[in-house]
Design an enzyme around this catalytic site. Structure first.
Site, PDB file in Angstrom:
ATOM      1  N   GLU A 164       0.727  -1.019   0.120  1.00 43.44           N
ATOM      2  CA  GLU A 164      -0.037   0.120  -0.068  1.00 43.44           C
ATOM      3  C   GLU A 164       0.952   1.284  -0.091  1.00 43.44           C
ATOM      4  O   GLU A 164       0.780   2.200   0.944  1.00 43.44           O
ATOM      5  CB  GLU A 164      -0.867  -0.095   1.217  1.00 43.44           C
ATOM      6  CG  GLU A 164      -1.845  -1.207   1.275  1.00 43.44           C
ATOM      7  CD  GLU A 164      -2.868  -1.236   2.298  1.00 43.44           C
ATOM      8  OE1 GLU A 164      -2.860  -0.296   3.158  1.00 43.44           O
ATOM      9  OE2 GLU A 164      -3.689  -2.188   2.516  1.00 43.44           O
ATOM     10  N   ASN A 206       2.204  -5.150  -3.217  1.00 39.71           N
ATOM     11  CA  ASN A 206       0.740  -5.566  -2.820  1.00 39.71           C
ATOM     12  C   ASN A 206      -0.157  -4.291  -2.646  1.00 39.71           C
ATOM     13  O   ASN A 206       0.361  -3.379  -1.970  1.00 39.71           O
ATOM     14  CB  ASN A 206       0.506  -6.401  -1.703  1.00 39.71           C
ATOM     15  CG  ASN A 206      -0.546  -7.162  -1.377  1.00 39.71           C
ATOM     16  OD1 ASN A 206      -1.305  -7.450  -2.206  1.00 39.71           O
ATOM     17  ND2 ASN A 206      -1.206  -6.681  -0.178  1.00 39.71           N
ATOM     18  N   HIS A 242     -10.509  -5.871  -2.206  1.00 40.96           N
ATOM     19  CA  HIS A 242     -11.491  -5.675  -1.422  1.00 40.96           C
ATOM     20  C   HIS A 242     -12.773  -5.043  -2.113  1.00 40.96           C
ATOM     21  O   HIS A 242     -12.678  -3.933  -2.583  1.00 40.96           O
ATOM     22  CB  HIS A 242     -11.221  -4.764  -0.266  1.00 40.96           C
ATOM     23  CG  HIS A 242     -10.089  -5.376   0.417  1.00 40.96           C
ATOM     24  ND1 HIS A 242     -10.648  -6.683   1.367  1.00 40.96           N
ATOM     25  CD2 HIS A 242      -8.767  -5.183   0.751  1.00 40.96           C
ATOM     26  CE1 HIS A 242      -9.264  -6.956   1.992  1.00 40.96           C
ATOM     27  NE2 HIS A 242      -8.250  -6.158   1.711  1.00 40.96           N
ATOM     28  N   GLU A 270      -6.371 -10.723  -1.210  1.00 42.20           N
ATOM     29  CA  GLU A 270      -7.241 -10.458  -0.192  1.00 42.20           C
ATOM     30  C   GLU A 270      -8.812 -10.268  -0.471  1.00 42.20           C
ATOM     31  O   GLU A 270      -9.427  -9.303   0.314  1.00 42.20           O
ATOM     32  CB  GLU A 270      -6.798  -9.020   0.684  1.00 42.20           C
ATOM     33  CG  GLU A 270      -5.170  -9.051   1.042  1.00 42.20           C
ATOM     34  CD  GLU A 270      -4.899  -7.495   1.732  1.00 42.20           C
ATOM     35  OE1 GLU A 270      -5.818  -6.823   2.322  1.00 42.20           O
ATOM     36  OE2 GLU A 270      -3.857  -7.397   2.006  1.00 42.20           O
ATOM     37  N   ASP A 272     -12.474 -10.101  -0.837  1.00 41.74           N
ATOM     38  CA  ASP A 272     -13.712 -10.352   0.002  1.00 41.74           C
ATOM     39  C   ASP A 272     -14.576  -9.153  -0.725  1.00 41.74           C
ATOM     40  O   ASP A 272     -14.232  -8.300  -1.371  1.00 41.74           O
ATOM     41  CB  ASP A 272     -13.573  -9.937   1.656  1.00 41.74           C
ATOM     42  CG  ASP A 272     -12.833  -8.471   1.726  1.00 41.74           C
ATOM     43  OD1 ASP A 272     -12.733  -7.681   1.119  1.00 41.74           O
ATOM     44  OD2 ASP A 272     -12.630  -8.442   3.103  1.00 41.74           O
TER      45      ASP A 272
HETATM   46  O1  9MR Z   1      -7.751  -7.807   8.379  1.00 38.91           O
HETATM   47  C1  9MR Z   1      -6.840  -7.005   9.111  1.00 38.91           C
HETATM   48  C2  9MR Z   1      -7.307  -6.541  10.465  1.00 38.91           C
HETATM   49  O2  9MR Z   1      -7.605  -7.514  11.293  1.00 38.91           O
HETATM   50  C3  9MR Z   1      -6.501  -5.384  11.018  1.00 38.91           C
HETATM   51  O3  9MR Z   1      -7.240  -4.726  12.286  1.00 38.91           O
HETATM   52  C4  9MR Z   1      -6.150  -4.345  10.053  1.00 38.91           C
HETATM   53  C5  9MR Z   1      -5.106  -3.330  10.757  1.00 38.91           C
HETATM   54  O4  9MR Z   1      -4.955  -2.449   9.351  1.00 38.91           O
HETATM   55  O5  9MR Z   1      -5.622  -4.955   8.927  1.00 38.91           O
HETATM   56  C6  9MR Z   1      -6.511  -5.899   8.178  1.00 38.91           C
HETATM   57  O6  9MR Z   1      -5.818  -6.320   7.092  1.00 38.91           O
HETATM   58  C7  9MR Z   1      -5.271  -5.376   6.044  1.00 38.91           C
HETATM   59  C8  9MR Z   1      -4.133  -5.865   5.439  1.00 38.91           C
HETATM   60  O7  9MR Z   1      -3.281  -6.311   6.175  1.00 38.91           O
HETATM   61  C9  9MR Z   1      -3.781  -4.938   4.054  1.00 38.91           C
HETATM   62  N1  9MR Z   1      -4.953  -4.632   3.273  1.00 38.91           N
HETATM   63  C10 9MR Z   1      -6.000  -4.191   3.858  1.00 38.91           C
HETATM   64  C11 9MR Z   1      -6.425  -5.068   5.008  1.00 38.91           C
HETATM   65  C12 9MR Z   1      -8.200  -4.834   5.561  1.00 38.91           C
HETATM   66  O8  9MR Z   1      -7.696  -3.716   6.162  1.00 38.91           O
END
Ligand code: 9MR
Length: 345
Positions: A164, A206, A242, A270, A272
């Protein structure tokens, strides 16, 4: 099966053999009837040499339905949170691999492959690193990559080396501490460091909202093209994906393909989809079909198992409901994977 043009060590063929071997020894039925339709996501993806994975939290390993679903349906995993910087290096030079090690041990016991997420990300960055500037931050980044990727050397199929780093307009995001302190060059430094720390892992960039041809994916595309031209080590691009039922997927496949044409593998990392019923299932199907249509699309990872454990639980975005019942979206994905398998196989 199509031949993979990948030059990286984990070929589709190897994965397919691994997956079928695992299933054979665990006694799971491989095929039904004469159509050879596979009965699980992992097995059906393996028919075309791909993986089907999920994000996991080892904190749920005590729940039998969670582990049963994980083991039955998936042949790849990624730690949803346990390999992030704030978790793996909470104090400078003091590494904590307890959660990540549980993920890897479980995967290895089941013959699953592992995605590593993530080495360098401005979010979920340890507090101490947010205080560093200039050369000290650069050295901390190098040490972090060496510490984490070095610890898991040989056990990770693909690392999300940098996560990101781009803004929606296609420029580098300026709310990143790395960007502010180190400028554009930190990304290639991270990739070069990761290659030395684990020469066998594929190295991915990513990001999210890159799920089509748009300003942000154009920015990432230009960076990857530049890295390939200059020999900066990059092997793959992850598309987080997402989505919701109103997402525009009109250029989704074309976007994957243009990255593949740069000479990198692509992965859906990722997935969903907020929504329910047929509308949700249709989006899942379209994403699955797009991956299957791109030879260098190596696999799909969904961002969790039951809806109730999702980061966006109220949107019920996953393939299993809170009781681990398969949703319509699950069957859409399975069917799409099976049609590819029988057509290509
Ligand atoms: O799913 C993850 C969540 O449990 C955490 O609280 C969050 C913190 O930023 O991160 C989420 O996963 C993220 C991933 O690491 C990077 N892309 C976005 C995902 C959803 O926020």
């Amino acid at each position: 099966m199509k031949n993979s043009s990948s030059v990286r060590p984990r070929s589709r063929t190897a994965l397919a053999l691994l997956a079928s071997g695992v299933l054979a020894t665990s006694g799971v039925g491989l095929f039904t009837g004469t159509a050879h339709a596979a009965e699980t996501l992992g097995e059906s993806a393996a028919q075309s040499g791909r993986y089907f994975g999920t994000a996991i939290e080892p904190g749920y390993f005590g729940e039998q339905p969670y582990v049963n679903t994980l083991n039955q349906e998936f042949n790849s995993v990624v730690a949803e949170n346990n390999m992030k910087w704030e978790t793996t290096e909470p104090a400078q030079g003091q590494f904590d691999f307890s959660g990540g090690d549980q993920v890897v041990a479980h995967a290895e016991s089941q013959g699953m492959q592992v995605r590593g997420h993530t080495l360098v990300w401005h979010s979920q960055l340890a507090q101490w690193a947010q205080q560093l500037s200039g050369d000290a931050l650069n050295q901390a980044m190098i040490d972090h990559i060496n510490g984490v990727a070095g610890h898991y050397q040989g056990q990770i199929a693909s690392w999300d080396v940098v996560n990101e780093a781009f803004d929606e307009d296609g420029t580098r995001r300026d709310d990143s501490h790395f960007q502010q302190q180190l400028g554009d060059g930190y990304i290639e430094e991270a990739f070069r460091t990761a290659r030395e720390a684990d020469p066998n892992a594929q190295l991915c960039y990513n990001d999210y909202n890159t799920d089509g041809i748009n300003a942000k994916s154009n920015g990432v595309y230009d960076m990857v093209a530049d890295f390939k031209a200059r020999g900066v080590p990059i092997d793959c691009v992850g598309f987080q994906t997402h989505l919701s039922t109103s997402s525009d997927l009109s250029t989704y496949q074309e976007n994957l393909q243009r990255f593949a044409d740069l000479g990198v593998n692509v992965q859906i990392t990722e997935l969903d989809v907020g929504g329910s019923g047929t509308a949700q299932a249709d989006v899942y199907r379209a994403v699955t079909q797009a991956c299957l249509a791109v030879e260098r699309c190596e696999g799909i990872t969904v961002w969790g198992i039951p809806d109730t454990y999702s980061w966006r639980a109220e949107e019920t975005p996953l393939l299993f409901d809170g009781n681990y019942q398969k949703k319509e979206a699950y069957y859409a994905v399975l069917e799409a994977l099976n049609s590819a398998g029988t057509h290509q196989g």
